[in-house]
Design a protein around this motif. Structure first.
Motif, short mmCIF file in Angstrom:
data_model
loop_
_atom_site.label_atom_id
_atom_site.label_comp_id
_atom_site.label_asym_id
_atom_site.label_seq_id
_atom_site.Cartn_x
_atom_site.Cartn_y
_atom_site.Cartn_z
N TRP A 202 1.15 11.96 -9.68
CA TRP A 202 0.44 13.23 -9.53
C TRP A 202 1.39 14.41 -9.76
O TRP A 202 1.06 15.37 -10.45
N ALA B 172 0.83 -1.20 0.00
CA ALA B 172 0.00 0.00 0.00
C ALA B 172 0.87 1.26 0.00
O ALA B 172 0.58 2.22 -0.72
N ALA B 173 1.94 1.25 0.78
CA ALA B 173 2.84 2.41 0.83
C ALA B 173 3.50 2.63 -0.52
O ALA B 173 3.61 3.77 -0.99
N GLY C 38 2.29 1.72 -3.43
CA GLY C 38 1.25 2.19 -4.33
C GLY C 38 0.94 3.66 -4.14
O GLY C 38 0.82 4.42 -5.11
N VAL C 39 0.84 4.09 -2.89
CA VAL C 39 0.57 5.50 -2.60
C VAL C 39 1.73 6.37 -3.07
O VAL C 39 1.53 7.44 -3.66
N ALA D 128 1.16 1.82 -9.52
CA ALA D 128 0.42 2.12 -8.29
C ALA D 128 -0.79 1.21 -8.14
O ALA D 128 -1.05 0.68 -7.05
N LEU E 235 -1.36 -1.41 -5.08
CA LEU E 235 -2.55 -1.30 -4.24
C LEU E 235 -3.42 -2.54 -4.37
O LEU E 235 -4.01 -3.01 -3.39
N PHE F 75 1.49 6.79 -6.74
CA PHE F 75 0.43 7.73 -7.07
C PHE F 75 0.89 9.17 -6.86
O PHE F 75 0.60 10.05 -7.67
N VAL F 76 1.61 9.42 -5.78
CA VAL F 76 2.10 10.77 -5.51
C VAL F 76 3.09 11.20 -6.59
O VAL F 76 3.02 12.35 -7.09
#
Length: 135
Positions: A23, A12-13, A15-16, A121, A125, A19-20
């Motif tokens: 972005w 999860a970390a 994946g986040v 990501a 996730l 994503f960051v």
């Protein structure tokens, strides 16, 4: 924490984090599309880089910014099908304050990194969800 929980948290970390980064890259691209300086660059060299998939050729692109300084950069998107022939003229967009933020203004070079970051990501996730659901 159990091994399953640790794995889920790590996935999860990751994946986040991806994503960051996607972005941020999207924000840079939007700013370049809106306010960037458009010019033409020339592929001056192709250097061989050793990666996970063996040797790949990475183009080195040169252009002159608004102050007349020569700027060289390599595209972020690399790999099979991303090469550019030496001597080829390519469209370039860059931030006038930071010319090293230059990007090759081609669809595959502009959106490719964002697509792969988002894909990674989603995979991480999804793996985190899978680990949680199987425990």
């Amino acid at each position: 924490m159990s091994d399953g929980t640790t794995g889920a948290v790590l996935c999860a970390a990751a994946g986040v984090l991806l994503f960051v980064v996607a972005w941020r890259e999207t924000a840079v691209l939007r700013r370049l599309r809106r306010d960037g300086v458009r010019t033409r660059g020339v592929v001056v060299d192709n250097t061989q880089v050793t990666g996970d998939d063996g040797h790949i050729w990475v183009p080195l692109i040169a252009f002159y910014d608004q102050q007349g300084h020569r700027v060289e950069f390599s595209p972020r998107m690399r790999g099979t099908g991303m090469g550019l022939a030496t001597g080829r003229e390519v469209p370039v967009v860059y931030d006038s304050r930071h010319p090293r933020t230059a990007r090759v203004r081609m669809w595959r070079h502009m959106t490719g990194p964002v697509v792969f970051l988002l894909f990674g990501a989603v995979l991480f996730l999804g793996a985190a969800v899978l680990v949680v659901l199987t425990k």
